[in-house]
Write a protein that holds these residues in place. Structure first.
Motif, short mmCIF file in Angstrom:
data_model
loop_
_atom_site.label_atom_id
_atom_site.label_comp_id
_atom_site.label_asym_id
_atom_site.label_seq_id
_atom_site.Cartn_x
_atom_site.Cartn_y
_atom_site.Cartn_z
N ARG A 158 0.84 -1.21 0.00
CA ARG A 158 0.00 0.00 0.00
C ARG A 158 0.87 1.25 0.00
N THR A 159 1.92 1.24 0.81
CA THR A 159 2.84 2.38 0.85
C THR A 159 3.51 2.59 -0.51
N SER A 160 3.87 1.49 -1.17
CA SER A 160 4.47 1.59 -2.50
C SER A 160 3.49 2.18 -3.50
N PHE A 161 2.25 1.74 -3.46
CA PHE A 161 1.25 2.24 -4.40
C PHE A 161 0.97 3.73 -4.19
N GLN A 162 1.08 4.19 -2.94
CA GLN A 162 0.84 5.60 -2.65
C GLN A 162 1.92 6.49 -3.25
N SER A 163 3.08 5.93 -3.57
CA SER A 163 4.17 6.72 -4.15
C SER A 163 4.02 6.91 -5.65
N VAL A 164 3.07 6.22 -6.27
CA VAL A 164 2.84 6.38 -7.72
C VAL A 164 2.20 7.75 -7.95
N PRO A 165 2.71 8.55 -8.88
CA PRO A 165 2.17 9.90 -9.10
C PRO A 165 0.68 9.87 -9.44
N VAL A 166 -0.08 10.72 -8.78
CA VAL A 166 -1.53 10.78 -9.01
C VAL A 166 -1.83 11.25 -10.43
N SER A 167 -0.93 12.05 -11.00
CA SER A 167 -1.16 12.57 -12.35
C SER A 167 -1.25 11.46 -13.38
N LEU A 168 -0.51 10.37 -13.17
CA LEU A 168 -0.57 9.24 -14.10
C LEU A 168 -1.96 8.60 -14.08
N GLU A 169 -2.50 8.44 -12.89
CA GLU A 169 -3.83 7.83 -12.76
C GLU A 169 -4.91 8.75 -13.33
N GLU A 170 -4.79 10.04 -13.06
CA GLU A 170 -5.78 10.98 -13.58
C GLU A 170 -5.73 11.01 -15.11
N SER A 171 -4.54 10.95 -15.67
CA SER A 171 -4.41 10.93 -17.13
C SER A 171 -5.03 9.66 -17.71
N ALA A 172 -4.83 8.53 -17.02
CA ALA A 172 -5.40 7.27 -17.49
C ALA A 172 -6.93 7.30 -17.43
N ARG A 173 -7.47 7.90 -16.37
CA ARG A 173 -8.93 7.98 -16.24
C ARG A 173 -9.51 8.87 -17.35
N MET A 174 -8.81 9.93 -17.70
CA MET A 174 -9.28 10.80 -18.78
C MET A 174 -9.33 10.05 -20.11
N ASP A 175 -8.46 9.03 -20.25
CA ASP A 175 -8.44 8.22 -21.46
C ASP A 175 -9.42 7.06 -21.37
N GLY A 176 -10.19 6.99 -20.28
CA GLY A 176 -11.21 5.95 -20.15
C GLY A 176 -10.75 4.68 -19.46
N ALA A 177 -9.60 4.70 -18.79
CA ALA A 177 -9.11 3.50 -18.11
C ALA A 177 -9.93 3.21 -16.86
N SER A 178 -10.21 1.92 -16.64
CA SER A 178 -10.92 1.50 -15.43
C SER A 178 -9.92 1.31 -14.29
N GLU A 179 -10.44 1.03 -13.10
CA GLU A 179 -9.56 0.79 -11.96
C GLU A 179 -8.67 -0.43 -12.19
N TRP A 180 -9.22 -1.46 -12.82
CA TRP A 180 -8.42 -2.66 -13.10
C TRP A 180 -7.28 -2.32 -14.05
N THR A 181 -7.56 -1.51 -15.06
CA THR A 181 -6.52 -1.11 -16.01
C THR A 181 -5.43 -0.30 -15.32
N ILE A 182 -5.84 0.61 -14.46
CA ILE A 182 -4.86 1.43 -13.74
C ILE A 182 -3.98 0.56 -12.85
N LEU A 183 -4.61 -0.42 -12.17
CA LEU A 183 -3.85 -1.29 -11.28
C LEU A 183 -2.84 -2.13 -12.05
N PHE A 184 -3.30 -2.81 -13.11
CA PHE A 184 -2.45 -3.78 -13.78
C PHE A 184 -1.57 -3.18 -14.88
N ARG A 185 -1.93 -2.01 -15.41
CA ARG A 185 -1.15 -1.40 -16.49
C ARG A 185 -0.25 -0.27 -16.01
N ILE A 186 -0.56 0.33 -14.86
CA ILE A 186 0.22 1.49 -14.40
C ILE A 186 0.86 1.23 -13.04
#
Length: 291
Positions: A158-186
């Motif tokens: 969990r601590t490791s995942f919190q270090s992933v930049p939030v901007s990457l996840e927000e960019s992926a969501r703007m492209d239509g990525a689901s939570e599963w895609t964000i987890l396994f692809r980013i």
């Protein structure tokens, strides 16, 4: 700057101390290795430190690999390690990802109840009754499902995942990525050091585990390697491995067989560590430094 005499003395002392600690740590394993390669009769007559095989002999290893339970235990353990580690990583990653989300409702309450399991748990008897009621007795699931998530490992991930930049996840969501895609692809590809550490810890745990199998398994064909090793070391069940050996020599050969069995059961996991070692320090240090 040149080191002072005091710094040189301190460095020399540390070097000698660390070499001594390494020798003390490694010698038990070296002793077992040399004992397993020794002639049985010569080994029993040896006294003091064992600095090499006493009368080089491979009879103990030949006897070990003639035992069908050793190979069956190897097969079972490899299966439990592969399947168990996969389940552990999948469940731990999902739990860690959910708990790392900043907008998760009641996150602190959930973390409290999760962390409290590190201190208090139901105990062996309630767990046994639960496993029995779920119909998992004498099945592989009794060894893998109750310990599918390790709380400490999930907190590290969990601590490791919190270090992933939030901007990457927000960019992926703007492209239509689901939570599963964000987890396994980013998130997971960016967390490979901690994933490697989790693989090592979970795999070693499954490889060394014998108590769950001792409690939940009744079919000897399902025994893991460590339970077979326990039978050999504690129950002294080496007679079946010494067909054709004179009764006077059975005790001596039985002792070297025990050492050979220990080497056979520990060597694979020791060989795995160097491939994951480069990730190990980085993985366990995640979250240790805050900026």
């Amino acid at each position: 700057m040149k080191p002072t005499a005091g710094e040189k003395t301190f460095g020399l002392f540390n070097t000698v101390l660390m070499i001594g600690l390494c020798l003390v740590t490694l010698y038990p394993f070296i002793y077992v290795l040399f004992a397993s390669l020794s002639n049985a009769s010569s080994f029993l007559q040896h006294r003091g430190l064992l600095l090499g095989p006493v009368g080089f002999d491979l009879e103990a290893y030949k006897a070990v690999f003639k035992n069908p339970m050793i190979m069956k235990g190897y097969q079972n353990t490899l299966f439990y390690v592969a399947l168990g580690t996969t389940i552990n990583l999948f469940m731990t990653a999902i739990g860690a990802y959910v708990l790392s989300r900043p907008r998760l409702y009641f996150k602190n309450i959930m973390m409290f109840f999760i962390v409290i399991t590190m201190v208090f748990h139901g105990g062996l008897i309630p767990t046994y009754l639960l496993v029995n009621d779920l119909g998992m007795m004498n099945t592989v699931w009794a060894l893998l499902i109750p310990g599918a998530i390790n709380t400490f490992n999930m907190i590290i991930m969990r601590t490791s995942f919190q270090s992933v930049p939030v901007s990457l996840e927000e960019s992926a969501r703007m492209d239509g990525a689901s939570e599963w895609t964000i987890l396994f692809r980013i998130v997971l590809p960016l967390s490979m050091p901690v994933i490697a550490v989790m693989i090592l810890w979970y795999a070693v745990g499954h490889w060394n585990s014998y108590f769950s199998a001792l409690v939940y398994l009744r079919n000897r064909e399902m025994y893991p390697l460590q339970l077979v090793l326990r039978e050999i070391l504690i129950a002294n069940s080496t007679d079946s491995m010494m067909t054709g050996v004179a009764s006077d020599d059975k005790f001596a050969i039985g002792e070297t067989i025990k050492y050979a069995t220990i080497i056979v059961s520990t060597l694979p996991i020791i060989c795995l560590y160097p491939f994951l070692q480069k990730y190990f320090v980085k993985g366990v240090m995640i979250g240790a430094i805050k900026e």
